[in-house]
Design a protein around this motif. Structure first.
Motif, PDB file in Angstrom:
ATOM      1  N   VAL B  60       0.775  -1.150   0.053  1.00 59.95           N
ATOM      2  CA  VAL B  60       0.007   0.022  -0.065  1.00 59.95           C
ATOM      3  C   VAL B  60       0.873   1.266   0.104  1.00 59.95           C
ATOM      4  O   VAL B  60       0.532   2.145  -0.724  1.00 59.95           O
ATOM      5  CB  VAL B  60      -0.844   0.060   1.446  1.00 59.95           C
ATOM      6  N   LEU B  61       1.888   1.221   0.939  1.00 60.88           N
ATOM      7  CA  LEU B  61       2.737   2.514   0.981  1.00 60.88           C
ATOM      8  C   LEU B  61       3.328   2.779  -0.441  1.00 60.88           C
ATOM      9  O   LEU B  61       3.468   3.826  -0.953  1.00 60.88           O
ATOM     10  CB  LEU B  61       3.748   2.279   2.073  1.00 60.88           C
ATOM     11  N   ALA B  62       4.120   1.598  -0.951  1.00 56.25           N
ATOM     12  CA  ALA B  62       4.780   1.624  -2.214  1.00 56.25           C
ATOM     13  C   ALA B  62       3.720   2.368  -3.646  1.00 56.25           C
ATOM     14  O   ALA B  62       3.901   3.321  -3.999  1.00 56.25           O
ATOM     15  CB  ALA B  62       5.427   0.576  -2.671  1.00 56.25           C
ATOM     16  N   LEU B 106      -4.083  -2.461  -5.632  1.00 58.90           N
ATOM     17  CA  LEU B 106      -3.714  -3.136  -4.402  1.00 58.90           C
ATOM     18  C   LEU B 106      -4.525  -4.265  -3.956  1.00 58.90           C
ATOM     19  O   LEU B 106      -3.774  -5.168  -3.207  1.00 58.90           O
ATOM     20  CB  LEU B 106      -3.758  -1.873  -3.634  1.00 58.90           C
ATOM     21  N   THR B 107      -5.683  -4.225  -4.183  1.00 60.03           N
ATOM     22  CA  THR B 107      -6.541  -5.338  -4.025  1.00 60.03           C
ATOM     23  C   THR B 107      -5.892  -6.868  -4.639  1.00 60.03           C
ATOM     24  O   THR B 107      -5.521  -7.731  -3.854  1.00 60.03           O
ATOM     25  CB  THR B 107      -7.872  -5.245  -4.266  1.00 60.03           C
ATOM     26  N   ILE B 108      -5.619  -6.494  -5.904  1.00 57.38           N
ATOM     27  CA  ILE B 108      -4.889  -7.526  -6.720  1.00 57.38           C
ATOM     28  C   ILE B 108      -3.740  -8.089  -5.923  1.00 57.38           C
ATOM     29  O   ILE B 108      -3.415  -9.401  -5.567  1.00 57.38           O
ATOM     30  CB  ILE B 108      -4.728  -7.293  -8.278  1.00 57.38           C
ATOM     31  N   VAL B 109      -2.750  -7.011  -5.718  1.00 58.30           N
ATOM     32  CA  VAL B 109      -1.507  -7.310  -5.133  1.00 58.30           C
ATOM     33  C   VAL B 109      -1.574  -7.817  -3.791  1.00 58.30           C
ATOM     34  O   VAL B 109      -0.711  -8.836  -3.372  1.00 58.30           O
ATOM     35  CB  VAL B 109      -0.570  -6.033  -5.127  1.00 58.30           C
ATOM     36  N   ALA B 138      -9.167   0.423   4.775  1.00 57.02           N
ATOM     37  CA  ALA B 138      -8.939   1.446   5.619  1.00 57.02           C
ATOM     38  C   ALA B 138      -7.660   2.305   5.479  1.00 57.02           C
ATOM     39  O   ALA B 138      -7.485   3.609   4.902  1.00 57.02           O
ATOM     40  CB  ALA B 138      -9.155   1.298   6.954  1.00 57.02           C
ATOM     41  N   LEU B 139      -6.476   1.185   5.269  1.00 56.46           N
ATOM     42  CA  LEU B 139      -5.184   1.647   5.078  1.00 56.46           C
ATOM     43  C   LEU B 139      -5.073   2.188   3.643  1.00 56.46           C
ATOM     44  O   LEU B 139      -4.631   3.022   3.433  1.00 56.46           O
ATOM     45  CB  LEU B 139      -4.164   0.608   5.312  1.00 56.46           C
ATOM     46  N   ALA B 140      -5.543   1.555   2.648  1.00 59.61           N
ATOM     47  CA  ALA B 140      -5.601   1.751   1.428  1.00 59.61           C
ATOM     48  C   ALA B 140      -6.147   3.157   1.047  1.00 59.61           C
ATOM     49  O   ALA B 140      -5.381   4.127   0.330  1.00 59.61           O
ATOM     50  CB  ALA B 140      -5.839   0.705   0.268  1.00 59.61           C
TER      51      ALA B 140
END
Lengths: 310, 269
Positions: B60-62, B106-109, B138-140
């Motif tokens: 998520v951060l990247a 991000l969901t996929i990764v 929430a984080l994403a």
């Protein structure tokens, strides 16, 4: 040409202490091609951007097809088409995607045929950054006209275009004009402005200094009309021969060249001189000052005009 | 609706087509996950306990901090937003599309990481998948909101990198991925609570991984969502169509208001 599509009244634009446009007024009627000319910093961009709804006027008013661009931006979107000087598209978008994307926002069917017409048929799946500058500008133009806007703003539309595409663009402009589209053409290309515009306005130092048809504007200048004459025996070459209204003379490649303030008497006198000398006229050309000459004269870039001897 | 779908579809494809975004959305997180699994697990077996959520947090951060802001700055500086405005594309659409498409990438990764982590490295899988997905979202959401905010306030690409790294590096070091939160000194721990990564790891531990939270895990989830909403609202407020002759609304320092829910969380103890 009927009702005004662009109404600019005492329009003023100020950024902090800097006055970009200082109280200009003009109207553009439906179906007109209107050239907006001026040196860099004259106020063209601020005027265009306020008409396009990108900036709010600091004073006065602007209206496009009866719409106030600042107060009714949503209404304005489907009324205007804009080809920006910088293409303004994401680098990875393809012409096909851009056409689908923008057409969807305008609620119209994509006009892929325009991509073909503007020579982008082989680049329809190429990413934007892979297109040449000319191709990017053509794409921008295709997107600007796809929803058939009532008013089209073209900012330097032919910069970077080859001759064939330039001709195609001019044909497209005339076709749109015939359908009633009003076109605002901002350009530094005076030949293009003179050829394409019904009327032009010249901005200088944030003010409107001249407006009219290209013919009207060139006619009001102090420019000298160039009369080039070639005869069998050079009967008008003698500098001692006095010709009315001629202010300067020179010669080039067998032509005698006269710079006249009033071509009627000058040409009559030239022909009379040739006949009285029993000479034969081979060629006679009259070149009025161009819009570029007049523009340079107005903007103070060049004092003399029409390429006359300096 | 059709315009929304075209826009979303184009932005989503850009996340794969653009080499930088492909790197940040997929290659970097998955490569880092594999490297950490093979190297770190051998050095520190305890790392495996939090590997699954930790690598999801890293992804998520990247993808957000390193992927979202720069295209926004370029869009503004290169006249893309002006073109969008002329064609009736709203500022909210411009800002929300990268958020939605990045969350989808991000969901996929995260799904790949969460499935492969137990299979390849024998790391614990989430014990409560519902909480795991909720905390991930929430984080994403908050990280995408912060990244959009960075893209809106950064004046150019170089400053964008600086702002992003101001969050990225502390989040990696203090967020609970490398070291457990309880090993941090008190003062540093409080600072770490200002980071969404710390809040997410706390919530993952307490609600999704069957572990113990260091502070109220539901408070962390609430703070993440609240901060995400604030970040996005601030981005919309501070958004400018271009940087030429434009009066910006609000001061860029207003962006720091997104930290408010975390500050409240710290004050409430």
């Amino acid at each position: 040409m009927s009702q005004p599509m662009i109404e600019v009244s005492d329009f003023r634009k100020v950024y902090g202490d800097f006055v970009a446009v200082d109280g200009i007024s003009f109207e553009v009627r439906q179906g007109e091609i209107f050239g907006l000319l001026g040196p860099n910093g004259a106020g063209k961009t601020s005027t265009l951007e306020s008409l396009e709804g990108l900036r709010a006027p600091s004073g006065g008013s602007v209206r496009v097809a009866g719409i106030d661009p600042t107060k009714e931006p949503r209404k304005l979107r489907n009324v205007i088409g804009v080809q920006l000087q910088s293409a303004g598209l994401p680098e990875s978008i393809t012409p096909n995607e851009a056409m689908a994307f923008f057409s969807a926002y305008h609620g119209v069917a994509p006009r892929y045929d325009l991509l073909d017409r503007l020579g982008l048929n082989e680049k329809r799946k190429a990413q934007f950054f892979e297109l040449s500058t000319g191709q990017q500008r053509r794409l921008s133009l295709a997107l600007a006209v796809a929803h058939e806007p009532q008013v089209l703003f073209l900012d330097e539309p032919t910069a970077g275009l080859d001759v064939a595409t330039r001709v195609e663009l001019h044909d497209l402009m005339r076709e749109l004009q015939a359908k009633g589209t009003t076109i605002i053409l901002a350009t530094h290309d005076m030949a293009e402005a003179e050829e394409m515009s019904d009327r032009v306005a010249i901005l200088l130092n944030q003010k409107l200094v001249s407006i009219g048809t290209p013919m009207e504007i060139t006619a009001t200048g102090a420019g000298l009309t160039k009369v080039s004459v070639r005869t069998q025996n050079g009967s008008v070459s003698n500098p001692e021969i006095a010709l009315p209204a001629v202010r300067q003379r020179s010669s080039k490649e067998a032509y005698d060249i006269f710079f006249s303030t009033d071509i009627g008497p000058t040409v009559s006198a030239v022909i009379a001189q040739i006949e009285s000398a029993g000479d034969t006229l081979i060629d006679l050309r009259v070149e009025r000052p161009s819009l570029e000459d007049r523009f340079l004269e107005i903007t103070g870039t060049k004092k003399a005009s029409n390429g006359g001897p300096q | 609706m059709s315009a929304f779908i075209y826009h979303f579809s184009f932005e989503f494809r850009t996340g794969i087509r653009n080499k930088t975004l492909l790197m940040m959305n997929y290659l970097f997180p998955i490569g880092f996950f594999l490297m950490m699994g093979f190297v770190m697990a051998g050095i520190n077996p305890a790392f495996l306990e939090t590997m699954t959520p930790g690598m999801a947090v890293f992804a998520v951060l990247a993808a957000t901090l390193l992927g979202i802001p720069d295209p926004l700055v370029n869009g503004r500086e290169n006249g893309i937003f002006r073109s969008y405005k002329i064609n009736g594309i709203s500022s909210i659409s411009i800002l929300i599309m990268p958020v939605l498409t990045t969350i989808l990438h991000l969901t996929i990764v995260t799904a790949i990481i969460s499935i492969l982590s137990p299979l390849i490295f024998d790391a614990p899988a989430p014990t409560n998948w519902f909480s795991y997905v909720l905390i991930f979202l929430a984080l994403a959401f908050v990280m995408a909101g912060i990244s959009v905010l960075i893209g809106v306030i950064a004046p150019n690409s170089r400053v964008t990198v600086l702002y992003s790294q101001l969050f990225f590096i502390p989040s990696i070091l203090l967020g609970g991925m490398m070291f457990p939160y309880n090993l941090l000194p008190d003062g540093v721990g409080k600072v770490a609570q200002l980071l969404p990564a710390t809040q997410a790891m706390n919530a993952f531990n307490g609600l999704a991984m069957g572990g113990t939270a260091d502070f109220n895990p539901w408070g962390s989830v609430a703070a993440l969502f609240a901060s995400g909403v604030l970040a996005f609202a601030l981005a919309v407020y501070l958004f400018s169509w271009d940087s030429r002759n434009t009066e910006r609304r609000g001061h860029p320092l207003m962006a720091l208001l997104f930290l408010l829910p975390f500050v409240v969380g710290i004050l409430l103890g």
